[in-house]
Write a protein that holds these residues in place. Structure first.
Motif, PDB file in Angstrom:
ATOM      1  N   VAL A  53      25.551  22.727 -27.929  1.00 51.13           N
ATOM      2  CA  VAL A  53      24.693  21.754 -27.239  1.00 51.13           C
ATOM      3  C   VAL A  53      25.540  20.837 -26.357  1.00 51.13           C
TER       4      VAL A  53
ATOM      5  N   ASN B 152      25.307  17.874 -16.741  1.00 54.42           N
ATOM      6  CA  ASN B 152      25.817  16.674 -16.079  1.00 54.42           C
ATOM      7  C   ASN B 152      26.859  16.984 -15.023  1.00 54.42           C
TER       8      ASN B 152
ATOM      9  N   GLN C  30      26.228  22.554 -23.193  1.00 57.21           N
ATOM     10  CA  GLN C  30      25.065  22.563 -22.312  1.00 57.21           C
ATOM     11  C   GLN C  30      24.861  21.204 -21.645  1.00 57.21           C
ATOM     12  N   ILE C  31      25.076  20.117 -22.421  1.00 55.38           N
ATOM     13  CA  ILE C  31      24.945  18.775 -21.842  1.00 55.38           C
ATOM     14  C   ILE C  31      25.982  18.568 -20.754  1.00 55.38           C
TER      15      ILE C  31
ATOM     16  N   ALA D  99      26.742  12.715 -28.063  1.00 55.30           N
ATOM     17  CA  ALA D  99      25.390  12.811 -27.504  1.00 55.30           C
ATOM     18  C   ALA D  99      24.698  14.089 -27.949  1.00 55.30           C
ATOM     19  N   ALA D 100      25.501  15.118 -28.268  1.00 53.22           N
ATOM     20  CA  ALA D 100      24.936  16.394 -28.707  1.00 53.22           C
ATOM     21  C   ALA D 100      24.714  16.434 -30.210  1.00 53.22           C
TER      22      ALA D 100
ATOM     23  N   THR E 126      30.388  13.179 -25.095  1.00 55.20           N
ATOM     24  CA  THR E 126      29.453  14.290 -24.920  1.00 55.20           C
ATOM     25  C   THR E 126      29.131  14.953 -26.251  1.00 55.20           C
TER      26      THR E 126
ATOM     27  N   ARG F 275      25.356   6.246 -25.093  1.00 56.91           N
ATOM     28  CA  ARG F 275      24.300   6.721 -24.198  1.00 56.91           C
ATOM     29  C   ARG F 275      24.573   6.358 -22.748  1.00 56.91           C
TER      30      ARG F 275
END
Length: 432
Positions: A110, A118, A113-114, A103-104, A100, A221
């Motif tokens: 961020v 999810n 938030q992701i 990915a941020a 995560t 991803r």
């Protein structure tokens, strides 16, 4: 939630400025008038932001308590909410958190938030986050426990169950008794002989173990348990291998631990606890050599029945296949990971090409006398732009290869509460 995140980030910046002012004051000196005024102003700002955070959090709680689900439209069936199931395997939470953050782009808020988007709103609960030079960094105090628990079975030394002690300040000094008082019987009006007690010390200082793991962004991803498992296993396997290498046989420097093999070097126990294999080995000599190691611990008042064996795969296979004159297995318990009623740990970090190229070593270690000091949690840094050197020493660029670089750092050290708790048999050619 965005406002709360912004306020927390603002407060972190204020505290950093306060810390910078304190750090600029000479040791033993006082703040200047300008520094005092600046510090007081920042403290007032911090108090104000803290109050705003408290108000915003209270409002969020009240809003959540007052929330009511919307009534469904006639004839419309509302789909059931889906929340990702928590991974059943240990270590996958750590890997999911790592993925995560990647990915941020390494930005902590961020990543939060992701995770919330999810359905992983609790993924970063009670964690310490900030921004680092190469990207975001995370010190997962809760998750690090989970990862270290998995690291210990992979690592031979920590799998033995040594005493793990925290080193909050990066170092630890423990007194140990080198010799005790001697009591004697005597008659009436006879002088009692005074005997002193001498002490030594075991000093641990945090040594930094770090590593880089390039991970394909195509994998990151993919929100898949298989990807989480791969990230976890790569980090654990690499860290466990290097940790064992130095915990067992590290020569000891300012930056690396001194392994159990060399703890008695230069002490009175070097001559009694570092033994040499008896030449032309057969069953009788092998049995005698194993007994000599046990006796070395026993004569130093270390209960050898609680000790563990550490050996190379070649030596372990020799003992497993060794037979007596009637063709019976000499040590059948080796098939169950035991030798002379003590656990056996097999690792390639004990070399079998020492000496003339055919020698190995065996260690007998009592883990109750082994101290492993741990400092901080596991620090994770992520970057998609950093350059790194691959296994061949060639420089690679993560950006052009579409990779994310995971950097993991742990700090620890190893020592012995009592030096005679380790016996070593050198020059072992069994199975060569």
């Amino acid at each position: 939630m965005d406002r709360i995140t912004a306020l927390r980030a603002r407060r972190a910046g204020i505290i950093e400025q306060m810390e910078a002012i304190v750090a600029s004051v000479p040791e033993g000196g006082d703040m200047t008038v300008e520094q005092t005024a600046a510090f007081d102003a920042l403290r007032a700002q911090d108090d104000a932001v803290a109050a705003q955070i408290t108000q915003a959090e209270d409002l969020e709680r009240r809003r959540a308590a007052a929330a009511r689900p919307l009534a469904p439209l006639p004839g419309v069936t509302q789909p059931a909410a889906t929340v990702p199931a928590a991974p059943a395997e240990k270590g996958l939470t750590f890997a999911r958190m790592t993925r995560t953050i990647a990915a941020a782009g390494g930005i902590p808020h961020v990543a939060m938030q992701i995770a919330e988007a999810n359905g992983d709103s609790g993924l970063f609960a009670n964690q310490n986050m900030g921004s680092g030079v190469a990207g975001g960094f995370l010190v997962p105090e809760d998750v690090s426990t989970e990862v270290i628990e998995m690291l210990r079975p992979l690592s031979v030394v920590t799998a033995m169950g040594p005493r793990v002690v925290p080193m909050p300040n990066g170092n630890l000094t423990t007194n140990r008794r080198a010799s005790g008082a001697t009591f004697t019987y005597g008659g009436e009006q006879q002088d009692i002989k005074a005997t002193g007690v001498s002490f030594g010390q075991v000093k641990l200082s945090a040594k930094k173990l770090s590593g880089l793991i390039p991970i394909s962004n195509d994998l990151l991803r993919s929100a898949s348990t298989a990807v989480d498992r791969m990230i976890r296993d790569d980090a654990l396997a690499d860290a466990a291998q290097i940790q064992d290498r130095f915990f067992l046989r590290g020569s000891g420097t300012d930056f690396a631990p001194k392994g159990l093999r060399w703890q008695t070097l230069g002490t009175a126990f070097e001559t009694t606890h570092v033994l040499t294999m008896t030449g032309s080995p057969d069953l009788a000599k092998v049995t005698n050599d194993l007994g000599r190691m046990e006796l070395a611990l026993g004569k130093a008042n270390v209960v050898f029945t609680g000790a563990h064996w550490v050996m190379a795969p070649r030596v372990a296979m020799y003992l497993t296949n060794l037979r007596d004159g009637n063709g019976n297995l000499a040590f059948p318990e080796m098939q169950d990971g035991q030798l002379r009623r003590k656990p056996v740990h097999i690792t390639t970090e004990v070399p079998d090409n020492l000496g003339a190229g055919t020698e190995s070593e065996i260690m007998l270690v009592h883990p109750a006398h082994v101290l492993v000091g741990e400092h901080m949690g596991i620090e994770i840094a992520m970057s998609t732009e950093a350059a790194y050197k691959d296994a061949s020493g060639n420089m690679q660029a993560a950006f052009s290869r579409d990779e994310t670089i995971l950097r993991m750092i742990m700090q620890h050290d190893i020592g012995l509460r009592h030096l005679p708790a380790v016996a070593v048999l050198t020059g072992v050619t069994w199975g060569a």
